[in-house]
Design a protein around this motif. Structure first.
Motif, PDB file in Angstrom:
ATOM      1  N   THR A  81       6.696  66.045  -8.866  1.00  0.00           N
ATOM      2  CA  THR A  81       6.043  65.873  -7.464  1.00  0.00           C
ATOM      3  C   THR A  81       4.464  65.265  -8.770  1.00  0.00           C
ATOM      4  O   THR A  81       4.750  65.767  -9.389  1.00  0.00           O
ATOM      5  N   ASP A  90      -2.554  68.699   6.316  1.00  0.00           N
ATOM      6  CA  ASP A  90      -2.541  68.873   5.362  1.00  0.00           C
ATOM      7  C   ASP A  90      -4.063  68.818   5.028  1.00  0.00           C
ATOM      8  O   ASP A  90      -4.579  68.358   5.993  1.00  0.00           O
ATOM      9  N   ILE A 119       6.895  67.771  -1.703  1.00  0.00           N
ATOM     10  CA  ILE A 119       7.629  68.539  -1.255  1.00  0.00           C
ATOM     11  C   ILE A 119       7.713  68.437   0.071  1.00  0.00           C
ATOM     12  O   ILE A 119       8.658  68.323   0.510  1.00  0.00           O
ATOM     13  N   CYS A 121      -5.867  70.520   8.039  1.00  0.00           N
ATOM     14  CA  CYS A 121      -5.846  72.057   7.839  1.00  0.00           C
ATOM     15  C   CYS A 121      -6.224  72.764   6.576  1.00  0.00           C
ATOM     16  O   CYS A 121      -5.301  72.406   5.540  1.00  0.00           O
ATOM     17  N   ASP A 122      -7.097  72.865   5.908  1.00  0.00           N
ATOM     18  CA  ASP A 122      -6.939  73.802   5.044  1.00  0.00           C
ATOM     19  C   ASP A 122      -6.431  74.632   5.943  1.00  0.00           C
ATOM     20  O   ASP A 122      -7.376  75.915   6.412  1.00  0.00           O
ATOM     21  N   VAL A 123      -5.446  75.782   5.127  1.00  0.00           N
ATOM     22  CA  VAL A 123      -4.492  77.016   5.328  1.00  0.00           C
ATOM     23  C   VAL A 123      -5.651  78.019   5.404  1.00  0.00           C
ATOM     24  O   VAL A 123      -5.164  78.751   5.980  1.00  0.00           O
ATOM     25  N   ASN A 163       4.388  75.712   2.727  1.00  0.00           N
ATOM     26  CA  ASN A 163       4.210  74.827   2.540  1.00  0.00           C
ATOM     27  C   ASN A 163       2.971  75.147   1.307  1.00  0.00           C
ATOM     28  O   ASN A 163       3.122  74.930  -0.335  1.00  0.00           O
ATOM     29  N   LYS A 218       3.447  84.060  -5.529  1.00  0.00           N
ATOM     30  CA  LYS A 218       4.768  83.375  -5.099  1.00  0.00           C
ATOM     31  C   LYS A 218       5.361  85.144  -4.750  1.00  0.00           C
ATOM     32  O   LYS A 218       6.593  84.209  -4.323  1.00  0.00           O
ATOM     33  N   SER A 237       8.198  79.435  -1.695  1.00  0.00           N
ATOM     34  CA  SER A 237       8.202  80.600  -3.166  1.00  0.00           C
ATOM     35  C   SER A 237       7.637  80.038  -4.420  1.00  0.00           C
ATOM     36  O   SER A 237       7.798  78.091  -4.356  1.00  0.00           O
ATOM     37  N   ARG A 286       2.071  64.917   1.109  1.00  0.00           N
ATOM     38  CA  ARG A 286       2.859  64.549  -0.299  1.00  0.00           C
ATOM     39  C   ARG A 286       3.969  65.522  -0.551  1.00  0.00           C
ATOM     40  O   ARG A 286       4.053  66.685   0.073  1.00  0.00           O
ATOM     41  N   GLY A 335      12.622  75.658  -8.841  1.00  0.00           N
ATOM     42  CA  GLY A 335      12.523  75.356  -9.897  1.00  0.00           C
ATOM     43  C   GLY A 335      11.687  74.307  -9.785  1.00  0.00           C
ATOM     44  O   GLY A 335      11.050  73.886  -9.430  1.00  0.00           O
ATOM     45  N   TYR A 339      -0.550  82.558 -10.069  1.00  0.00           N
ATOM     46  CA  TYR A 339       0.359  81.362  -8.937  1.00  0.00           C
ATOM     47  C   TYR A 339       1.908  82.553  -8.847  1.00  0.00           C
ATOM     48  O   TYR A 339       2.351  82.601  -7.517  1.00  0.00           O
ATOM     49  N   VAL A 388      10.822  71.169  -9.658  1.00  0.00           N
ATOM     50  CA  VAL A 388      10.910  70.025  -9.223  1.00  0.00           C
ATOM     51  C   VAL A 388       9.593  68.750  -9.090  1.00  0.00           C
ATOM     52  O   VAL A 388       8.117  68.963  -9.162  1.00  0.00           O
TER      53      VAL A 388
HETATM   54  N1  NAD Z   1       7.042  70.854  -7.922  1.00  0.00           N
HETATM   55  C1  NAD Z   1       7.385  71.821  -8.039  1.00  0.00           C
HETATM   56  O1  NAD Z   1       8.317  71.872  -9.443  1.00  0.00           O
HETATM   57  C2  NAD Z   1       7.402  73.168  -7.362  1.00  0.00           C
HETATM   58  C3  NAD Z   1       7.797  74.406  -7.680  1.00  0.00           C
HETATM   59  C4  NAD Z   1       7.877  75.287  -7.573  1.00  0.00           C
HETATM   60  C5  NAD Z   1       7.081  75.564  -5.619  1.00  0.00           C
HETATM   61  N2  NAD Z   1       6.632  74.745  -5.410  1.00  0.00           N
HETATM   62  C6  NAD Z   1       6.149  74.840  -4.525  1.00  0.00           C
HETATM   63  O2  NAD Z   1       6.097  73.736  -3.450  1.00  0.00           O
HETATM   64  C7  NAD Z   1       4.654  73.488  -2.805  1.00  0.00           C
HETATM   65  C8  NAD Z   1       4.964  71.822  -2.608  1.00  0.00           C
HETATM   66  O3  NAD Z   1       4.366  71.319  -3.907  1.00  0.00           O
HETATM   67  P1  NAD Z   1       4.521  69.954  -4.618  1.00  0.00           P
HETATM   68  O4  NAD Z   1       5.030  69.987  -5.640  1.00  0.00           O
HETATM   69  O5  NAD Z   1       5.107  68.776  -3.677  1.00  0.00           O
HETATM   70  O6  NAD Z   1       3.139  70.356  -4.333  1.00  0.00           O
HETATM   71  P2  NAD Z   1       1.991  68.787  -4.470  1.00  0.00           P
HETATM   72  O7  NAD Z   1       0.213  69.220  -4.950  1.00  0.00           O
HETATM   73  O8  NAD Z   1       2.556  67.459  -4.512  1.00  0.00           O
HETATM   74  O9  NAD Z   1       1.960  68.817  -2.984  1.00  0.00           O
HETATM   75  C9  NAD Z   1       0.950  70.395  -1.679  1.00  0.00           C
HETATM   76  C10 NAD Z   1       0.525  69.217  -0.858  1.00  0.00           C
HETATM   77  O10 NAD Z   1      -0.160  70.644  -0.432  1.00  0.00           O
HETATM   78  C11 NAD Z   1      -1.780  70.079  -0.015  1.00  0.00           C
HETATM   79  N3  NAD Z   1      -3.248  71.268  -0.010  1.00  0.00           N
HETATM   80  C12 NAD Z   1      -3.149  71.714  -1.141  1.00  0.00           C
HETATM   81  N4  NAD Z   1      -4.046  72.909  -0.822  1.00  0.00           N
HETATM   82  C13 NAD Z   1      -4.012  73.193   0.686  1.00  0.00           C
HETATM   83  C14 NAD Z   1      -4.571  74.037   1.600  1.00  0.00           C
HETATM   84  N5  NAD Z   1      -6.102  74.844   1.593  1.00  0.00           N
HETATM   85  N6  NAD Z   1      -4.376  73.713   2.879  1.00  0.00           N
HETATM   86  C15 NAD Z   1      -3.778  72.681   3.211  1.00  0.00           C
HETATM   87  N7  NAD Z   1      -3.093  71.718   2.493  1.00  0.00           N
HETATM   88  C16 NAD Z   1      -3.344  72.067   1.213  1.00  0.00           C
HETATM   89  C17 NAD Z   1      -2.078  69.239  -1.453  1.00  0.00           C
HETATM   90  O11 NAD Z   1      -3.519  68.221  -0.728  1.00  0.00           O
HETATM   91  C18 NAD Z   1      -0.681  68.293  -0.975  1.00  0.00           C
HETATM   92  O12 NAD Z   1      -0.550  67.540  -0.299  1.00  0.00           O
HETATM   93  C19 NAD Z   1       3.485  74.500  -3.698  1.00  0.00           C
HETATM   94  O13 NAD Z   1       3.714  75.519  -2.611  1.00  0.00           O
HETATM   95  C20 NAD Z   1       4.823  75.160  -4.469  1.00  0.00           C
HETATM   96  O14 NAD Z   1       3.219  75.412  -5.217  1.00  0.00           O
HETATM   97  C21 NAD Z   1       6.304  73.219  -6.232  1.00  0.00           C
END
Ligand code: NAD
Length: 250
Positions: A190, A38, A19, A63-65, A91, A159, A142, A17, A186, A155, A188
């Motif tokens: 989601t 994921d 980004i 996959c749990d990373v 990601n 990052k 990041s 899901r 910045g 966090y 986003v």
């Molecule tokens: N949304 C923002 O504003 C924003 C800003 C800066 C950075 N980010 C970074 O962007 C990335 C994506 O964020 P997002 O907003 O799409 O988040 P999100 O929560 O919508 O999606 C993250 C996905 O990662 C998966 N996930 C979580 N832990 C996991 C693990 N251990 N192994 C595998 N998958 C795992 C979740 O199931 C989820 O599907 C993240 O690293 C987040 O820190 C997001």
């Protein structure tokens, strides 16, 4: 501009899901074969199925990373399906916000491990193949939080750690035709952000403080990631690209 991504194999962690899913869709549109990975297999399957229905080639992988074994299995599956991994996007990540004085060890470990150990395991698993083929791209997601956000010591630490990881690994891998870069988004919109109990305040503050006056969309991050992963970016390595609408500090 032809990004030269057709036929490449891109593995995006946390792409069930948000980004990550948008990055997977962008790679697919550019003709890449995609591993949608994921911790939530059902979500990964849904994204992969939609890509396949649209004529792309994608597989889903749970996959749990944080797990070295699960990462090894995911890369083995990708290699069996597509012959190897050319592009890795680290990601997967999340925040668990609390002031440090109230943060417990599990909240620290969960965030730091997913972001940093996840990048460690996934990068180590794909690098031998990239080095053998003398071509590879690693893009680490990041965050603007590297400048520090209250309630995000875990966090922000992770990052910013990912930025150090990016710089060091880029120097190790440059001679193999492998670039390693970071994208720092910045705010986003989601599900991650919408799940925050103070989401509306956060969103309004983010819009008010943003020089461009609007919030980023997943596509803003996906487009930057696709460029960094492309043939066109071959002379760019070790950098962090801020995709923040001009906002840096909190
Ligand atoms: N949304 C923002 O504003 C924003 C800003 C800066 C950075 N980010 C970074 O962007 C990335 C994506 O964020 P997002 O907003 O799409 O988040 P999100 O929560 O919508 O999606 C993250 C996905 O990662 C998966 N996930 C979580 N832990 C996991 C693990 N251990 N192994 C595998 N998958 C795992 C979740 O199931 C989820 O599907 C993240 O690293 C987040 O820190 C997001």
């Amino acid at each position: 501009m032809d990004l030269g991504l057709a036929g490449k194999v891109a593995l995006v962690t946390g792409s069930g899901r948000g980004i990550g899913a948008e990055i997977a869709r962008t790679f697919a549109r550019e003709g890449a074969r995609v591993v949608v990975s994921d911790i939530d297999l059902a979500a990964a399957r849904q994204v992969a199925a939609a890509l396949n229905a649209g004529g792309a080639q994608a597989i889903a992988a749970r996959c749990d990373v944080c797990s070295k074994d699960e990462v090894a299995k995911m890369v083995a599956n990708a290699t069996e399906a597509f012959g190897g991994v050319d592009i890795l996007v680290n990601n997967a990540g999340f925040n668990k916000d609390r002031y440090l004085t109230k943060m417990d060890e599990t909240e620290w470990d969960a965030v730091v491990d997913t972001i940093l150990k996840g990048a460690f395991h996934c990068s180590r698993a794909v690098l031998p193949g990239m080095m053998a083929r003398k071509w590879g791209r690693i893009v680490n997601i990041s965050s603007r939080s590297v400048f520090g956000n209250p309630g995000q010591t875990n966090y922000s630490t992770a990052k910013l750690g990912l930025v150090g990881f990016t710089r060091a690994l880029s120097l190790e891998q440059a001679k193999f035709g492998i670039t390693v870069n970071a994208i720092a988004p910045g705010f986003v919109e989601t599900e991650l952000m919408r799940a925050n109990p103070t989401y509306e305040t956060l969103r309004d503050t983010a819009v008010a403080k943003n020089p461009v006056g609007f919030l980023g969309a997943p596509d803003d991050i996906a487009s930057a990631t696709a460029f960094m992963a492309s043939e066109r970016a071959r002379y760019i390595t070790g950098v962090t690209l801020y995709v923040t609408g001009g906002r840096f500090s909190s």
